[in-house]
Structure formats: C-alpha cells, structure tokens
Design a protein around this motif. Sequence first.
Motif, PDB file in Angstrom:
ATOM      1  N   ARG A 247     -83.855 -25.759  31.614  1.00  0.00           N
ATOM      2  CA  ARG A 247     -82.916 -25.957  30.512  1.00  0.00           C
ATOM      3  C   ARG A 247     -81.487 -25.652  30.952  1.00  0.00           C
ATOM      4  N   ALA A 248     -81.319 -24.602  31.747  1.00  0.00           N
ATOM      5  CA  ALA A 248     -79.992 -24.278  32.253  1.00  0.00           C
ATOM      6  C   ALA A 248     -79.485 -25.352  33.208  1.00  0.00           C
ATOM      7  N   LEU A 249     -80.374 -25.887  34.052  1.00  0.00           N
ATOM      8  CA  LEU A 249     -79.977 -26.949  34.975  1.00  0.00           C
ATOM      9  C   LEU A 249     -79.572 -28.215  34.234  1.00  0.00           C
ATOM     10  N   ASP A 250     -80.137 -28.448  33.069  1.00  0.00           N
ATOM     11  CA  ASP A 250     -79.768 -29.613  32.280  1.00  0.00           C
ATOM     12  C   ASP A 250     -78.277 -29.585  31.967  1.00  0.00           C
ATOM     13  N   ALA A 251     -77.773 -28.405  31.604  1.00  0.00           N
ATOM     14  CA  ALA A 251     -76.340 -28.277  31.324  1.00  0.00           C
ATOM     15  C   ALA A 251     -75.514 -28.425  32.591  1.00  0.00           C
ATOM     16  N   VAL A 252     -76.026 -27.904  33.714  1.00  0.00           N
ATOM     17  CA  VAL A 252     -75.317 -28.035  34.994  1.00  0.00           C
ATOM     18  C   VAL A 252     -75.173 -29.502  35.379  1.00  0.00           C
ATOM     19  N   VAL A 253     -76.257 -30.264  35.227  1.00  0.00           N
ATOM     20  CA  VAL A 253     -76.229 -31.686  35.574  1.00  0.00           C
ATOM     21  C   VAL A 253     -75.248 -32.437  34.673  1.00  0.00           C
ATOM     22  N   ALA A 254     -75.234 -32.113  33.402  1.00  0.00           N
ATOM     23  CA  ALA A 254     -74.315 -32.778  32.483  1.00  0.00           C
ATOM     24  C   ALA A 254     -72.860 -32.546  32.891  1.00  0.00           C
ATOM     25  N   ASP A 255     -72.549 -31.326  33.373  1.00  0.00           N
ATOM     26  CA  ASP A 255     -71.175 -31.023  33.789  1.00  0.00           C
ATOM     27  C   ASP A 255     -70.830 -31.665  35.125  1.00  0.00           C
ATOM     28  N   LEU A 256     -71.794 -31.692  36.052  1.00  0.00           N
ATOM     29  CA  LEU A 256     -71.516 -32.181  37.405  1.00  0.00           C
ATOM     30  C   LEU A 256     -71.545 -33.692  37.506  1.00  0.00           C
ATOM     31  N   ALA A 257     -72.552 -34.296  36.929  1.00  0.00           N
ATOM     32  CA  ALA A 257     -72.824 -35.694  37.213  1.00  0.00           C
ATOM     33  C   ALA A 257     -72.480 -36.638  36.076  1.00  0.00           C
ATOM     34  N   VAL A 263     -81.355 -36.691  37.179  1.00  0.00           N
ATOM     35  CA  VAL A 263     -81.894 -35.823  38.223  1.00  0.00           C
ATOM     36  C   VAL A 263     -83.288 -35.405  37.798  1.00  0.00           C
ATOM     37  N   THR A 264     -84.270 -35.604  38.666  1.00  0.00           N
ATOM     38  CA  THR A 264     -85.607 -35.082  38.393  1.00  0.00           C
ATOM     39  C   THR A 264     -85.765 -33.748  39.113  1.00  0.00           C
ATOM     40  N   CYS A 265     -86.533 -32.860  38.519  1.00  0.00           N
ATOM     41  CA  CYS A 265     -86.687 -31.528  39.094  1.00  0.00           C
ATOM     42  C   CYS A 265     -88.022 -30.939  38.659  1.00  0.00           C
ATOM     43  N   CYS A 266     -88.628 -30.204  39.565  1.00  0.00           N
ATOM     44  CA  CYS A 266     -89.875 -29.496  39.264  1.00  0.00           C
ATOM     45  C   CYS A 266     -89.735 -28.079  39.786  1.00  0.00           C
ATOM     46  N   TYR A 267     -89.978 -27.089  38.922  1.00  0.00           N
ATOM     47  CA  TYR A 267     -89.878 -25.690  39.331  1.00  0.00           C
ATOM     48  C   TYR A 267     -91.200 -25.002  39.039  1.00  0.00           C
ATOM     49  N   LEU A 268     -91.759 -24.370  40.084  1.00  0.00           N
ATOM     50  CA  LEU A 268     -93.016 -23.638  39.962  1.00  0.00           C
ATOM     51  C   LEU A 268     -92.785 -22.183  40.322  1.00  0.00           C
ATOM     52  N   VAL A 269     -93.491 -21.312  39.652  1.00  0.00           N
ATOM     53  CA  VAL A 269     -93.531 -19.898  40.011  1.00  0.00           C
ATOM     54  C   VAL A 269     -94.975 -19.545  40.333  1.00  0.00           C
ATOM     55  N   ILE A 270     -95.183 -19.101  41.571  1.00  0.00           N
ATOM     56  CA  ILE A 270     -96.513 -18.720  42.038  1.00  0.00           C
ATOM     57  C   ILE A 270     -96.673 -17.214  41.872  1.00  0.00           C
ATOM     58  N   ALA A 271     -97.709 -16.809  41.163  1.00  0.00           N
ATOM     59  CA  ALA A 271     -98.004 -15.391  40.956  1.00  0.00           C
ATOM     60  C   ALA A 271     -99.390 -15.108  41.535  1.00  0.00           C
ATOM     61  N   VAL A 305     -88.418 -35.408  30.277  1.00  0.00           N
ATOM     62  CA  VAL A 305     -87.447 -36.394  30.772  1.00  0.00           C
ATOM     63  C   VAL A 305     -86.626 -35.770  31.889  1.00  0.00           C
ATOM     64  N   PRO A 306     -85.946 -36.598  32.693  1.00  0.00           N
ATOM     65  CA  PRO A 306     -85.102 -36.045  33.753  1.00  0.00           C
ATOM     66  C   PRO A 306     -83.954 -35.213  33.199  1.00  0.00           C
ATOM     67  N   LEU A 307     -83.392 -34.390  34.068  1.00  0.00           N
ATOM     68  CA  LEU A 307     -82.190 -33.648  33.709  1.00  0.00           C
ATOM     69  C   LEU A 307     -81.043 -34.624  33.488  1.00  0.00           C
ATOM     70  N   GLY A 308     -80.151 -34.258  32.602  1.00  0.00           N
ATOM     71  CA  GLY A 308     -79.009 -35.107  32.312  1.00  0.00           C
ATOM     72  C   GLY A 308     -79.175 -35.908  31.042  1.00  0.00           C
ATOM     73  N   VAL A 309     -80.409 -36.035  30.546  1.00  0.00           N
ATOM     74  CA  VAL A 309     -80.617 -36.753  29.297  1.00  0.00           C
ATOM     75  C   VAL A 309     -80.096 -35.932  28.128  1.00  0.00           C
ATOM     76  N   GLY A 310     -80.338 -34.618  28.153  1.00  0.00           N
ATOM     77  CA  GLY A 310     -79.822 -33.720  27.137  1.00  0.00           C
ATOM     78  C   GLY A 310     -80.643 -33.706  25.862  1.00  0.00           C
ATOM     79  N   ASP A 311     -80.515 -32.611  25.113  1.00  0.00           N
ATOM     80  CA  ASP A 311     -81.147 -32.458  23.790  1.00  0.00           C
ATOM     81  C   ASP A 311     -82.662 -32.610  23.844  1.00  0.00           C
ATOM     82  N   VAL A 312     -83.256 -32.185  24.938  1.00  0.00           N
ATOM     83  CA  VAL A 312     -84.714 -32.232  25.071  1.00  0.00           C
ATOM     84  C   VAL A 312     -85.205 -30.836  25.424  1.00  0.00           C
ATOM     85  N   LEU A 313     -86.213 -30.362  24.710  1.00  0.00           N
ATOM     86  CA  LEU A 313     -86.767 -29.032  24.958  1.00  0.00           C
ATOM     87  C   LEU A 313     -87.826 -29.145  26.052  1.00  0.00           C
TER      88      LEU A 313
END
Length: 540
Positions: A247-257, A263-271, A305-313
Amino acid sequence: MTVVDGPACPNCGLLTGSRSPGAARERFEGLLETAPDAMVIVDDTGTIRLVNAQTEALFGYDREELLGRPVEVLVPGRYHADHARHRSDYTANRQVRPMGAGLDLHGLRKDGTEFPVEISLSPLETADGLLISAAVRDVTERKAAEAELTALYEQQRHAALTLQRSLMGTPPDVPGLTTASRYLPATQGLGVGGDWFDLIPLGAGRVGVLMGDVMGRGLEAAAIMGQIRSAAHALAKTGMEPNELVRALDAVVADLAGPDQLVTCCYLVIAPDAGEVTVCSAGHLPALIAGPDGGVRVLPAPVSVPLGVGDVLHQQQTTAVEPGALLLLYTDGLIETPGSDIEDRLDHLVAALDRAYAGADYAARTATPASAPDLEAIADDLLASLLPDSDGHDDVTLLLTRLPAAPLATTTADFPATAASVAEGRSFLAKTLLSWGFLNLVDDARLLVSEVMTNAVRHGQGRVRIQARYTARELTVEVADDSPRLPRPRLASDDEESGRGLALVESLADTWGVRPSGTGKATWFSFDLTHDHRPADALG
C-alpha cells in the motif's frame, strides 16, 4: 562479400541480336564503362570475358591480365572450393544461391590485399550461350562505419546494463537461506528494463523477499525501478506487514511514475519458526512452491491490481509451508512470449520446475542445504526449458529460494500484563535456557527480557507472550503484546530512573528489533551462536 540478385540485363538483346552483333557488342562495352561499379562478365566455366575500367581500378589489374583467366583470380583462396559450385547453381537456376550466407566475403587485389565487397549478379543471354554479369562494389568504408556503430551500441548497452545492475543492487547473503538468481537483459534495444528483486533480513529468523517489474524498457524504466526498489527495501526494514508495504509503494509509484506507469510487485515474508509464508501481490505473476515431498503448486495470494492504479485495498495471505520447500519468483519475461497463451506458459513453467526439482529424492530435499537440490542447476534448467531460443525475449529475472530449516527448539508462554509477570517471565526464560544448555547466556537474557517485558507491561495492553527459539546460528527471544505503540530508544538523563532499557538491549544483544504484528507488536533480541554462545554441551 554480400551477393545480391540483380535484374536480368536490360541490354542483353544487344548481345543476341543478329542484325549487327558487332555494333551491339560495342554499345554494350560502352555501357559497361559508364557503370559506377566494377563489372566482371564471365561465361559458364567461370572464365572472364569482359571487364570495365572500374574493375581495373578496384582490383589493380590491367584488363589484358584478366581476360581469359578464371574469375577465382579475384577471389581469396579460402573461397575457391565453393566458388565454382555456387556459379554452377546460379547458371542452372538463374537465381542467387546463398554464397557463404552469414559470412563476410572479400575480393582479392593484384597486390594480395583483401577487401569486403558486395556483388549483384545478372544473367546475360547471348547467341553464344549464358554469360553472368557481376557488379562488384567495395564496401570497406561502409563496413568500417557499421563496425564503429556496433562498437558504440555495445558501449551504450554495457553502460546501460551496468547502470541497471547498480540500481538493482546486490542482495545480501542471508544466513540459513539458500538462493539462486538469474537476470537476462532484453535481447532488443539497450536491453535494460524495470525488473528487480531483493532479499531483506528482518531479524528473528524472518526474511523478506521482493520481486517487481516496472512496465516498459529503457533507462527510464530502470531509473524508476531503482527508486522503487530503494523505497521498498527501506519500508521492509521497518518490519511492516506485506499488505502495508504494498500500500505504501502504491503511493510511491504514483509520485514517481505518474498515472500511466504500472508496476507489478510481490512481497513475501518467510517465518521459518512459524512455518509460514505471508504474501501480498500487486498484479504480479504467481509465485510457485515446490514442497519437500515433491509436487509444485501456485502459492495462494489474493488477486490484486498493479501498483499505480490507486484506490485499491491490497490484501495478504499466510500459507503454511514446510521447512526445505522451494519458492520460485520471476518476472513476466520468463513466460510471456508473442502469440502464446500465458496460462499455457505458466503450466509449462510448473512442469519444468517439477521436472527439475524431482531430480533429487525426498531424503536430499529435506536434508541439510549442503545435500539439498542444486538451485543453480535448477535455475539453468528452467531458463533452458522456458527460453530455448536466446533471441527475442524481454528482460527476465528469476529467484529460487530454499526455505530455512525449522528452529531446533522453540517454547512459548503467555502472561498477564501486570508487574508481577516480569519476574515470572525472567524465571521462565532462565529455566528454558538452562534446559537447552545455554548456561553462559542466562544472565544477559534474563536482564534483557526483564527490560523488554517491563516496557510491554507499562506501555502495552492485553497479555504478554514470550517466545524463545534457537537454530544452529542464533538464539532469539521475542516479547509480543497487543499494543501497536512501538518502543523508541532514547537518551535518558542522569536523574531519570527509566529510559535505559532499550539501550541495554542494544548493548548486550547481537541484534534486536521491533516489528508490528497484527493488532500489536513484537520486540525481539538475538544472540549469535556461531562463536562463543554455543550450548554448554557443544563447548565440551
């Protein structure tokens, strides 16, 4: 030497007419002299019958030295063996045959020097039979210009790829995590693009894994990628949940690009301690997982949806994963090809990973990393299977990650958020460490858990949970409570009785940190077991 099929000689009738053959020949020879290129006329045996002044100038012979001689006198010796066959084929079919296709052919001057040439062939029908007209052009300057342009292009491509790799960064080696990665630049243009991946040690045995792709090619996509990757790395280090990071990266992409850049992105946390992987995907292709017992499946993740679309949870999902399982993340260049169905290509990737991973038996897949399947070999097998032709693909990134082994031991206890629980927590941890043989860590660990629990009781809410676990590399103690308020280190004045707890943690622990966890937080500290903190029975 480039051979180009020329049109039939428009003046060939000059040699076949019966009314005035002498005049026709004279007129034809006059036309040869006005031709801009060197003209060599040979019969079907390869004997030179006519040449013009340009031929003399180009090859350094007087025409009397050439007439009646084999045309091979103008060809370097290494081409003589095939020259007669190519000429015979052309005579028979009136068509150009590939003469050394893909090779640079050359002419040979009288002084023995070679030079690159381009040749255009035309058939000449005469009363005496077929003649072959060869227009020969020196392309030395053009070849030199092409070589200079090629060298300049390669320099630019090298500089662009160097910049991209610098922006992509070099992920650190994460203790206990076996990985193999590949990056293939695009085969068109400068080759640079917006692919990236990253590995982020999060402490307490947890590891963050990032994979992303900025749509488009070129330096602009690479520059945006570098900024997004840096932002994602910094956000991940705070310990935030995957959906919060996306969600934070979505705002970053909107400002940068801007709104037109996706931008597509996948983030995993391995525990590893929990045997879980938490994933949040923003329009990225699904990660694959190969279990230690065999079989490959898609790692479940909510569709987004990809980053940059905005308003998506963006949502996340946690999946139980066995220790030793294999994760595969990749970008679209690995499976998207023109004219292919992406679902079919994904099935192809699943099958390829299944074949490569099945090469090791169950015992090897679940054993120590040293005897586990060779991830480097698996990465090579996947590329060979999905990209058998090295030409015509977009930039490709893939990352194979073998999940760390589960902790050697773990224990958990819950306490009410009261002052009396601090002493109970100290006692619980001391008994646990003594039972595990960590005699030399009991005092430090008891002091640190006291400070951390005091913070949790004083500033937190709900119940307090202590979890202790150790692997072959580290011992970790984690204190969790239900308050989202994160503790902050500060400098306490001389007359203050509080404010020094986290300073003690930072001083005595090898590593420590705080991370959000659902509705609350977890504060952890670790001791390195690879040197002096081994259990007492291991010290001998």
